[in-house]
Scaffold this motif. Structure first.
Motif, mmCIF file in Angstrom:
data_model
loop_
_atom_site.group_PDB
_atom_site.id
_atom_site.type_symbol
_atom_site.label_atom_id
_atom_site.label_comp_id
_atom_site.label_asym_id
_atom_site.label_seq_id
_atom_site.Cartn_x
_atom_site.Cartn_y
_atom_site.Cartn_z
ATOM 1 N N VAL A 34 20.980 -3.696 -15.074
ATOM 2 C CA VAL A 34 21.805 -4.070 -13.997
ATOM 3 C C VAL A 34 22.915 -3.303 -13.740
ATOM 4 N N ASP A 35 23.589 -2.378 -14.956
ATOM 5 C CA ASP A 35 24.789 -1.712 -14.642
ATOM 6 C C ASP A 35 24.518 -0.468 -14.596
ATOM 7 N N PHE A 36 23.234 0.193 -15.105
ATOM 8 C CA PHE A 36 23.166 1.534 -14.923
ATOM 9 C C PHE A 36 21.654 1.916 -14.660
ATOM 10 N N GLY A 37 20.830 0.958 -14.188
ATOM 11 C CA GLY A 37 19.471 1.299 -13.847
ATOM 12 C C GLY A 37 18.450 1.787 -14.727
ATOM 13 N N ILE A 38 18.919 1.638 -16.035
ATOM 14 C CA ILE A 38 18.118 1.975 -16.977
ATOM 15 C C ILE A 38 17.191 0.754 -17.479
ATOM 16 N N GLU A 39 15.977 1.393 -17.374
ATOM 17 C CA GLU A 39 14.681 0.480 -17.562
ATOM 18 C C GLU A 39 14.328 0.554 -19.156
ATOM 19 N N THR A 40 13.757 -0.423 -19.586
ATOM 20 C CA THR A 40 13.402 -0.358 -21.188
ATOM 21 C C THR A 40 11.915 -1.012 -21.314
ATOM 22 N N HIS A 41 11.108 -0.173 -22.150
ATOM 23 C CA HIS A 41 9.853 -0.292 -22.325
ATOM 24 C C HIS A 41 10.033 -0.670 -23.913
ATOM 25 N N PHE A 42 9.602 -2.054 -24.414
ATOM 26 C CA PHE A 42 9.874 -2.397 -25.835
ATOM 27 C C PHE A 42 8.473 -2.129 -26.636
ATOM 28 N N VAL A 43 8.816 -1.693 -27.678
ATOM 29 C CA VAL A 43 7.549 -1.742 -28.827
ATOM 30 C C VAL A 43 8.095 -2.272 -29.916
ATOM 31 N N VAL A 44 7.054 -3.525 -30.502
ATOM 32 C CA VAL A 44 7.245 -4.575 -31.292
ATOM 33 C C VAL A 44 6.917 -3.802 -32.425
ATOM 34 N N GLY A 45 7.755 -3.717 -33.564
ATOM 35 C CA GLY A 45 7.031 -3.406 -34.989
ATOM 36 C C GLY A 45 6.536 -4.391 -35.909
ATOM 37 N N ASN A 46 6.092 -5.514 -35.215
ATOM 38 C CA ASN A 46 5.351 -6.560 -36.319
ATOM 39 C C ASN A 46 4.117 -6.839 -35.559
ATOM 40 N N PRO A 47 2.909 -6.507 -36.426
ATOM 41 C CA PRO A 47 1.776 -6.667 -35.972
ATOM 42 C C PRO A 47 1.181 -8.006 -35.575
ATOM 43 N N TYR A 48 2.212 -8.970 -36.354
ATOM 44 C CA TYR A 48 1.712 -10.269 -36.122
ATOM 45 C C TYR A 48 2.492 -11.052 -35.080
ATOM 46 N N TRP A 49 3.148 -10.139 -34.426
ATOM 47 C CA TRP A 49 4.282 -10.874 -33.378
ATOM 48 C C TRP A 49 3.346 -11.373 -32.145
ATOM 49 N N ALA A 50 3.404 -12.445 -31.767
ATOM 50 C CA ALA A 50 2.508 -12.922 -30.585
ATOM 51 C C ALA A 50 3.438 -13.262 -29.329
ATOM 52 N N GLY A 51 3.287 -12.661 -28.184
ATOM 53 C CA GLY A 51 4.061 -12.852 -27.058
ATOM 54 C C GLY A 51 3.479 -12.086 -25.885
ATOM 55 N N ALA A 52 3.993 -12.179 -24.749
ATOM 56 C CA ALA A 52 3.581 -11.923 -23.612
ATOM 57 C C ALA A 52 3.718 -10.310 -23.457
ATOM 58 N N LYS A 53 2.868 -9.693 -22.438
ATOM 59 C CA LYS A 53 2.761 -8.135 -22.571
ATOM 60 C C LYS A 53 4.113 -7.756 -21.701
ATOM 61 N N GLU A 54 4.862 -8.471 -21.066
ATOM 62 C CA GLU A 54 6.137 -8.435 -20.602
ATOM 63 C C GLU A 54 7.204 -9.388 -20.395
ATOM 64 N N ILE A 55 8.381 -8.985 -20.424
ATOM 65 C CA ILE A 55 9.260 -10.057 -20.377
ATOM 66 C C ILE A 55 10.504 -9.702 -19.269
ATOM 67 N N GLU A 56 10.438 -10.288 -18.043
ATOM 68 C CA GLU A 56 11.342 -10.029 -16.987
ATOM 69 C C GLU A 56 10.921 -8.707 -16.490
ATOM 70 N N GLY A 57 9.984 -8.218 -16.312
ATOM 71 C CA GLY A 57 9.621 -6.934 -15.878
ATOM 72 C C GLY A 57 9.637 -5.686 -16.974
ATOM 73 N N PHE A 58 10.044 -5.989 -18.175
ATOM 74 C CA PHE A 58 10.018 -5.055 -19.296
ATOM 75 C C PHE A 58 8.820 -5.095 -19.825
ATOM 76 N N PRO A 59 8.056 -4.038 -19.898
ATOM 77 C CA PRO A 59 6.822 -3.848 -20.390
ATOM 78 C C PRO A 59 6.802 -4.109 -21.950
ATOM 79 N N ILE A 60 5.799 -4.585 -22.832
ATOM 80 C CA ILE A 60 5.719 -4.714 -24.178
ATOM 81 C C ILE A 60 4.504 -4.060 -24.698
ATOM 82 N N ASN A 61 4.487 -3.368 -25.711
ATOM 83 C CA ASN A 61 3.736 -2.811 -26.843
ATOM 84 C C ASN A 61 3.839 -3.452 -28.106
ATOM 85 N N LYS A 62 2.793 -3.237 -28.825
ATOM 86 C CA LYS A 62 3.280 -3.790 -30.256
ATOM 87 C C LYS A 62 2.461 -2.859 -31.207
#
Length: 367
Positions: A34-62
């Motif tokens: 919102v403040d700086f136009g910086i987009e974030t791509h998340f990398v989850v460090g837990n192989p057992y994490w179960a969730g969507a491939k994106e949240i609010e347009g933020f891509p997620i890999n694990k």
């Protein structure tokens, strides 16, 4: 105006998992967008994490396996290419015993593969200590070694705690001269305005994780009862995952078990209550998202004594009340002064302030 390059953010977990560091990182990512136009791509460090491939347009890999090879594959292949990594570091978030060798070894390889890469690390913790019979005692040297390596590898460091900043300076032999110290912000929101205590119900909130709340009812029960009597509390609201305790009344005052609630629901509960009780080491209040939530919502933060040491600009009797070591009687007038001081302290490092600090660290050129 040039659009900033996206940032790859490594975290232990994200919603729907209950993870304070993940919630912190997600709220920060929203504000950076919102403040700086910086987009974030998340990398989850837990192989057992179960969730969507994106949240609010933020891509997620694990990572599918906690290994150097898999981490590098995710960073260099699956993710949007980014020259900057923001690592939220807490050892136990990435390894059962708090020694994530795979993560530090992998980041060393990634960082040194190209001169245009930047690593910014937010140290939520450094290393654990404990009694001789605990595994943390024996693993503390390895945990410390990993924290030292990571601090030296990082282009810039941030932390939530004054003492951590001092240690990071020592770890890097002075390489990290300016280490921003940012006490955590409220993960359940920051209301624009908070009503005075006189406009609220005579309710006290016990909010947080199961173990923290169990300590309130078991170790701090006498202090809780005294507080309720002095503030003329009419109702105690217990908010969070099940404690395993049977709760109905405390000294004749009804306890309403609210269970887990959404952030907006919790925020509404806090805004209509006058006090928030906690049993947490007062030396580390800057790391407590519960304490942050109480401060941000203008409640009287009330805890019990752990230490004479006062850090991060916080003082007992000024920013929080010690129920088992009172300096007088806790009236609503005294409580309002404490709530005001806590709220003012919080504003110096609220989410907007932190986003600006993180943006500066992320967008700065390498030295």
């Amino acid at each position: 105006m040039t659009t900033p390059a996206p940032v790859t953010c490594i975290i232990p977990g994200l919603p729907p998992a209950i993870d304070g560091v993940g919630d912190h990182a997600l709220n920060l990512a929203r504000q950076l967008r919102v403040d700086f136009g910086i987009e974030t791509h998340f990398v989850v460090g837990n192989p057992y994490w179960a969730g969507a491939k994106e949240i609010e347009g933020f891509p997620i890999n694990k990572v599918t396996v906690r290994s150097v090879a898999n981490l590098l594959s995710v960073l260099d292949g699956n993710c949007q290419r980014s020259p900057t990594i923001l690592l939220h570091y807490v050892g136990y978030g990435y390894a059962k015993r708090g020694c994530p060798l795979w993560l530090v070894n992998g980041l060393e390889k990634w960082r040194r593969a190209s001169s245009d890469r930047t690593l910014v690390t937010m140290f939520h913790e450094l290393y654990a200590t404990g009694p001789i019979w605990a595994s943390s005692f024996w693993l503390s040297p390895l945990q410390k070694n990993l924290a030292v390596r990571l601090a030296k590898l990082s282009d810039r460091c941030l932390t939530s705690e004054e003492r951590y900043a001092q240690l990071l300076y020592q770890f890097t032999s002075g390489k990290q001269i300016q280490i921003p110290t940012l006490p955590v912000f409220s993960n359940i929101g920051e209301p624009a305005q908070v009503p005075p205590l006189t406009h609220r119900l005579r309710r006290l909130v016990v909010f947080g994780g199961s173990s923290n709340r169990r300590r309130v009812y078991q170790r701090s029960l006498a202090a809780l009862e005294r507080t309720c009597q002095e503030l003329e509390i009419e109702e105690i609201l217990d908010v969070g995952p099940p404690t395993g305790l049977y709760l109905s009344v405390v000294n004749g005052i009804p306890v309403v078990v609210m269970g887990k609630r959404t952030a907006p629901e919790i925020s509404k509960i806090l805004l209509s209550s006058i006090a928030g009780f906690f049993d947490y080491n007062t030396e580390y209040l800057a790391k407590s998202t519960i304490f942050a939530a109480y401060c941000a919502h203008g409640l009287i933060p009330i805890g019990i004594f752990y230490s004479e040491l006062e850090l991060n600009g916080l003082s007992a009797g000024k920013h929080y009340w010690l129920a088992d070591r009172p300096t007088g009687r806790l009236s609503l007038e005294v409580g309002q002064a404490i709530a005001n001081n806590a709220y003012t302290w919080y504003q110096t490092h609220n989410l907007s302030v932190q986003a600006k600090t993180f943006a500066t660290q992320l967008l700065s050129q390498n030295n």
